[in-house]
Design an enzyme around this catalytic site. Structure first.
Site, PDB file in Angstrom:
ATOM      1  N   ASP A 170       0.817  -1.227   0.000  1.00  0.00           N
ATOM      2  CA  ASP A 170       0.000   0.000   0.000  1.00  0.00           C
ATOM      3  C   ASP A 170       0.847   1.271   0.000  1.00  0.00           C
ATOM      4  O   ASP A 170       0.684   2.147   0.852  1.00  0.00           O
ATOM      5  CB  ASP A 170      -0.935   0.013   1.216  1.00  0.00           C
ATOM      6  CG  ASP A 170      -1.728  -1.258   1.367  1.00  0.00           C
ATOM      7  OD1 ASP A 170      -2.273  -1.731   0.360  1.00  0.00           O
ATOM      8  OD2 ASP A 170      -1.808  -1.793   2.491  1.00  0.00           O
TER       9      ASP A 170
ATOM     10  N   GLU B 134     -11.318  -1.449  -2.404  1.00  0.00           N
ATOM     11  CA  GLU B 134     -10.620  -0.674  -1.376  1.00  0.00           C
ATOM     12  C   GLU B 134      -9.426   0.027  -2.018  1.00  0.00           C
ATOM     13  O   GLU B 134      -9.331   0.122  -3.238  1.00  0.00           O
ATOM     14  CB  GLU B 134     -10.162  -1.598  -0.243  1.00  0.00           C
ATOM     15  CG  GLU B 134      -9.224  -2.718  -0.690  1.00  0.00           C
ATOM     16  CD  GLU B 134      -8.932  -3.727   0.414  1.00  0.00           C
ATOM     17  OE1 GLU B 134      -9.546  -3.643   1.493  1.00  0.00           O
ATOM     18  OE2 GLU B 134      -8.083  -4.622   0.177  1.00  0.00           O
TER      19      GLU B 134
END
Length: 314
Positions: free
Chosen positions: A36, A201
């Site tokens: 991420d 997401e």
């Protein structure tokens, strides 16, 4: 010959269909294991990437190729995080943005499969590990909120601040936040801007060519070479949507244009993406992906745009 090369490049972009399989632009070396990633630049021009980790993973580079491991952003896990994080050693999906000589660091605390989550913000004048302030709660979620407070990302347009976040099976949401503090703007509530079955997401919002682009991660993360993450995008003429895909399907109705998919050339589950607009290199997309052996590393590509204005990874 130069003119011919330019024309061929333009023609290939015009014909490009976002969603074609893509590899990282060129090999990167050093400390490249990350989840991420979010990119910014320090005041001396050094590139900095933060990512999911015990107390927020930090890497730096002078050239986007050679990466160095730095200490975690926080020396110890922030106390506020422990209430939400059963693992107590993982802070999720940080987002780092430099605004008016202040670095704003958003991050989330949760555990897999739980809607009991929270997003926090911390600030720093340098962006360096160990320099961030005591975190403040931005928003939290529970079983009944309708969203999951994970994966935050800050975007600023014409002085207005927006935080997109969420949410896997609960969709992607956006909240207006206060300039300067990054906290939720009083009297406002999050709105849903995207939803899709199968998980959604890792969102990021940015502007290019007169459009607001919303990138997302579809599918399953964190399963090694079995990860099904894909990076998709929608766009709008407004920072709050409605966002649509290339066929005009609203992202709130399952629309999605995939621009980075895995299952090829040793690339699996590319996602957790963010976009950094470099003053001299243009739009850069940074993400993680899995290898044949199940390990995960960072990928970096430049974004170009097709004739009809859709991002293409090159």
């Amino acid at each position: 010959m130069q003119l011919l090369a330019t024309l061929l490049t333009l023609a290939s972009l015009a014909a490009a269909v976002p969603g074609s399989k893509c590899k990282p632009a060129e090999p990167i070396t050093g400390a490249i294991i990350i989840h991420d990633p979010s990119m910014a630049q320090l005041k001396d021009g050094t590139y900095i990437v933060v990512g999911t980790g015990r107390n927020i993973d930090v890497k730096t580079s002078k050239d986007l190729i050679h990466w160095r491991q730095e200490p975690d952003a926080f020396p110890t896990t922030p106390k506020a995080c422990l209430e939400y994080n059963e693992n107590k050693d993982q802070i999720w999906a940080p987002d780092l943005t430099l605004v008016d000589n202040v670095f704003y660091l958003y991050f989330s605390c949760s555990s897999f499969g739980s809607p009991f989550s929270a997003i926090f913000i911390s600030t720093s004048k340098t962006g360096l590990p160990g320099s961030f302030s005591e975190p403040q709660l931005v928003i939290s979620s529970s079983e009944g909120t309708g969203y999951n407070a994970i994966d935050p990302a800050l975007a600023i347009f014409d002085g207005e601040w927006y935080m997109t976040f969420g949410s896997w099976q609960r969709g992607i949401f956006q909240a207006r936040v206060q300039p300067g503090t990054g906290l939720i703007l009083p009297g406002t509530k999050p709105i849903k801007v995207a939803e899709k079955s199968g998980g959604l997401e890792g969102v990021y919002l940015y502007k290019a060519n007169g459009y607001y682009y919303l990138t997302q991660s579809l599918g399953l993360c964190c399963k090694g070479a079995d990860s099904t993450y894909q990076t998709s995008v929608g766009r709008s003429l407004s920072p709050s949507g409605p966002f649509v895909d290339r066929k005009g399907v609203d992202l709130n109705k399952g629309g999605a244009l995939v621009i980075n998919e895995g299952g090829h050339d040793g690339v699996y589950g590319p996602g957790g993406s963010s976009v950094y607009t470099s003053p001299d290199k243009g739009d850069i997309i940074v993400y993680h992906y899995y290898l044949n052996d199940g390990g995960h590393i960072m990928g970096i590509n430049k974004l170009e745009y097709s004739e009809d204005g859709w991002p293409v990874m090159v």
